[in-house]
Design a protein around this motif. Structure first.
Motif, PDB file in Angstrom:
ATOM      1  N   UNK A  78      31.769  70.709 121.734  1.00 42.74           N
ATOM      2  CA  UNK A  78      31.130  69.999 120.624  1.00 42.74           C
ATOM      3  C   UNK A  78      29.768  70.630 120.368  1.00 42.74           C
ATOM      4  N   UNK A  79      29.486  70.926 119.111  1.00 41.60           N
ATOM      5  CA  UNK A  79      28.219  71.537 118.735  1.00 41.60           C
ATOM      6  C   UNK A  79      27.403  70.558 117.890  1.00 41.60           C
ATOM      7  N   UNK A  80      26.148  70.351 118.285  1.00 42.89           N
ATOM      8  CA  UNK A  80      25.248  69.471 117.540  1.00 42.89           C
ATOM      9  C   UNK A  80      24.558  70.268 116.429  1.00 42.89           C
ATOM     10  N   UNK A  81      24.655  69.760 115.208  1.00 38.51           N
ATOM     11  CA  UNK A  81      24.067  70.458 114.064  1.00 38.51           C
ATOM     12  C   UNK A  81      23.179  69.506 113.266  1.00 38.51           C
ATOM     13  N   UNK A  82      22.214  70.095 112.577  1.00 37.98           N
ATOM     14  CA  UNK A  82      21.371  69.367 111.640  1.00 37.98           C
ATOM     15  C   UNK A  82      21.467  70.041 110.278  1.00 37.98           C
ATOM     16  N   UNK A  83      21.456  69.250 109.244  1.00 35.36           N
ATOM     17  CA  UNK A  83      21.461  69.806 107.897  1.00 35.36           C
ATOM     18  C   UNK A  83      20.073  70.318 107.552  1.00 35.36           C
ATOM     19  N   UNK A  84      20.004  71.552 107.065  1.00 33.98           N
ATOM     20  CA  UNK A  84      18.722  72.084 106.613  1.00 33.98           C
ATOM     21  C   UNK A  84      18.575  71.834 105.114  1.00 33.98           C
ATOM     22  N   UNK A  85      17.460  71.241 104.769  1.00 34.56           N
ATOM     23  CA  UNK A  85      17.130  70.905 103.381  1.00 34.56           C
ATOM     24  C   UNK A  85      15.974  71.801 102.960  1.00 34.56           C
ATOM     25  N   UNK A  86      16.179  72.599 101.909  1.00 33.18           N
ATOM     26  CA  UNK A  86      15.158  73.539 101.482  1.00 33.18           C
ATOM     27  C   UNK A  86      14.651  73.268 100.085  1.00 33.18           C
ATOM     28  N   UNK A  87      13.966  74.265  99.536  1.00 38.29           N
ATOM     29  CA  UNK A  87      13.423  74.152  98.185  1.00 38.29           C
ATOM     30  C   UNK A  87      13.812  75.395  97.399  1.00 38.29           C
ATOM     31  N   UNK A  88      13.991  75.276  96.088  1.00 34.26           N
ATOM     32  CA  UNK A  88      14.319  76.449  95.269  1.00 34.26           C
ATOM     33  C   UNK A  88      13.300  77.570  95.469  1.00 34.26           C
ATOM     34  N   UNK A  89      13.819  78.781  95.668  1.00 25.88           N
ATOM     35  CA  UNK A  89      12.949  79.928  95.888  1.00 25.88           C
ATOM     36  C   UNK A  89      12.398  80.022  97.286  1.00 25.88           C
ATOM     37  N   UNK A 112      24.900  69.710 130.076  1.00 26.61           N
ATOM     38  CA  UNK A 112      23.790  68.805 129.784  1.00 26.61           C
ATOM     39  C   UNK A 112      22.678  69.475 128.968  1.00 26.61           C
ATOM     40  N   UNK A 113      22.846  70.755 128.661  1.00 29.36           N
ATOM     41  CA  UNK A 113      21.856  71.446 127.837  1.00 29.36           C
ATOM     42  C   UNK A 113      21.925  70.884 126.428  1.00 29.36           C
ATOM     43  N   UNK A 114      20.804  70.358 125.951  1.00 25.11           N
ATOM     44  CA  UNK A 114      20.740  69.658 124.667  1.00 25.11           C
ATOM     45  C   UNK A 114      20.343  70.654 123.580  1.00 25.11           C
ATOM     46  N   UNK A 115      21.327  71.134 122.825  1.00 26.82           N
ATOM     47  CA  UNK A 115      21.116  72.188 121.834  1.00 26.82           C
ATOM     48  C   UNK A 115      21.492  71.696 120.447  1.00 26.82           C
ATOM     49  N   UNK A 116      20.645  71.985 119.462  1.00 30.48           N
ATOM     50  CA  UNK A 116      20.901  71.647 118.070  1.00 30.48           C
ATOM     51  C   UNK A 116      20.612  72.884 117.223  1.00 30.48           C
ATOM     52  N   UNK A 117      21.434  73.168 116.221  1.00 35.07           N
ATOM     53  CA  UNK A 117      21.147  74.247 115.286  1.00 35.07           C
ATOM     54  C   UNK A 117      21.294  73.726 113.865  1.00 35.07           C
TER      55      UNK A 117
END
Length: 402
Positions: free
Chosen positions: A145-156, A119-124
């Motif tokens: 099952x692993x919960x993931x989020x897409x990381x959106x960045x910026x140039x540089x 029940x530990x709610x983990x996202x990376x």
């Protein structure tokens, strides 16, 4: 045998007086300002329809985590698998690891937590197809099952996909991994600088929200109400504004992640807060709660003092420590003297050089309360600290888990 925590610098017991009972230097948090900051930021997020997941890497103090959660925080943000393990061991039930999970030993730490506590709610975060493949294979082989989020960045900038096209490609890669669940999209605006920072941050936040809406429309997320998250400790008002839209509130769980607010500071975040107040029109903001206290240990020349603390005790990456007040052992808290005209000019491992302002009465053995800039790099120099009341009596001690 002496308890191990009594062997640490700054060791204290509830009821002790900061002015007479504690061997200095000591890490000090003022309770009134701490309580104010926790309530203030929670209200700031809630009033804008957002949840708060404070970044715990600032303090790595479970006692502060629990105060933040008790005030209404959705969960805690952390930066590493080891930090996540420490938080979970101290009762944190939801963690957003705002970083990539890389390396088999780190993956194994998270797999062990999820196996022992389903029940530990983990996202990376993920930002590359190779990482998606590695996580899918590792957790799939263990039936997790692993919960993931897409990381959106910026140039540089720091981590993160550098374009909207890369985000779309990564979402397709995640969909091809049965062991992964895409739960949201994440960004970090703190790496955007320059004369047009406000405009550029707003544009980045808008792009983040637009991508979240596009992916949701494609059915890419595993949650009915996926997470859209950003914000550090300097520009959180701009992120809150981007999230404070009806369509975002209804379709997404907007999560803010500032960390340093819990104790604020006397330097870079104090300056950033002035910008927040100017942009929002708010009259009241955060209050500096964190100080490091030390003795005057030598006065070898006129107008010059050496304080008994240094780089091992206080942050110096974003500015030297700032003298605030002078106390004398045995005096009352109300007898403090303002010494903000004094200046720390250099610090060594265990010493700070302070120029004494003309007219400032100072003696060896006096106690100086010092403010700091960038609290994260002060906390990590301590294994314990104390929370004090207005009378400078210790009301609580806390441990850190760095």
């Amino acid at each position: 045998m002496t308890p191990l925590n009594a062997l640490e610098k700054g060791a204290a017991s509830p009821g002790a007086s900061l002015l007479s009972d504690i061997a200095l230097p000591a890490l000090v948090i003022h309770q009134d300002a701490l309580d104010h900051n926790i309530a203030w930021m929670q209200a700031f997020a809630s009033e804008r329809g957002a949840e708060l997941a404070p970044h715990g890497k600032t303090s790595m103090a479970p006692a502060l985590f629990q105060r933040q959660l008790a005030a209404g925080a959705w969960g805690m943000t952390l930066a590493t698998a080891v930090q996540t393990r420490a938080a979970q061991a101290h009762g944190v039930r939801r963690v957003l690891m705002a970083n990539q999970l890389v390396g088999a030993p780190n993956m194994a730490l998270i797999a062990e937590l999820l196996t022992a506590d389903p029940d530990f709610d983990f996202h990376c975060l993920v930002d590359h197809p190779d990482q998606v493949s590695a996580l899918g294979a590792f957790f799939g082989a263990r039936g997790l099952a692993l919960q993931v989020m897409i990381e959106y960045g910026v140039p540089g900038g720091r981590c993160g996909c550098r374009s909207e096209a890369e985000v779309r490609e990564l979402a397709r890669a995640i969909a091809g991994q049965p062991a992964l669940r895409l739960t949201g999209i994440e960004g970090y605006e703190g790496v955007i600088h320059g004369a047009e920072a406000v405009t550029d941050i707003c544009a980045f936040a808008d792009s983040l929200v637009r991508l979240a809406e596009e992916l949701r429309g494609q059915g890419a997320f595993a949650l009915d109400r996926p997470v859209v998250t950003a914000s550090g400790s300097a520009w959180y008002d701009l992120i809150a504004s981007a999230f404070d839209q009806l369509e975002v509130r209804e379709r997404f769980l907007a999560v803010m992640r500032p960390g340093s607010y819990v104790v604020h500071d006397h330097g870079i975040y104090c300056d950033a807060q002035c910008g927040v107040l100017a942009r929002t029109g708010l009259d009241e903001g955060l209050q500096p709660a964190l100080e490091v206290w030390a003795h005057v240990q030598s006065m070898p020349e006129p107008g010059f003092a050496i304080l008994a603390l240094g780089k091992r005790d206080i942050a110096h990456d974003a500015g030297l420590p700032l003298p605030l007040r002078r106390y004398r052992p045995g005096q009352a808290a109300s007898e403090a003297v303002d010494v903000s005209d004094c200046t720390v000019t250099a610090i060594m491992d265990q010493h700070a050089f302070m120029v004494v302002a003309p007219g400032t009465a100072l003696a060896i053995g006096d106690i100086i309360a010092l403010g700091t800039s960038h609290p994260c790099l002060t906390f990590d120099k301590w294994r314990q600290g104390c929370i004090v009341d207005e009378g400078l009596q210790v009301v609580e001690t806390f441990a850190t888990c760095f």
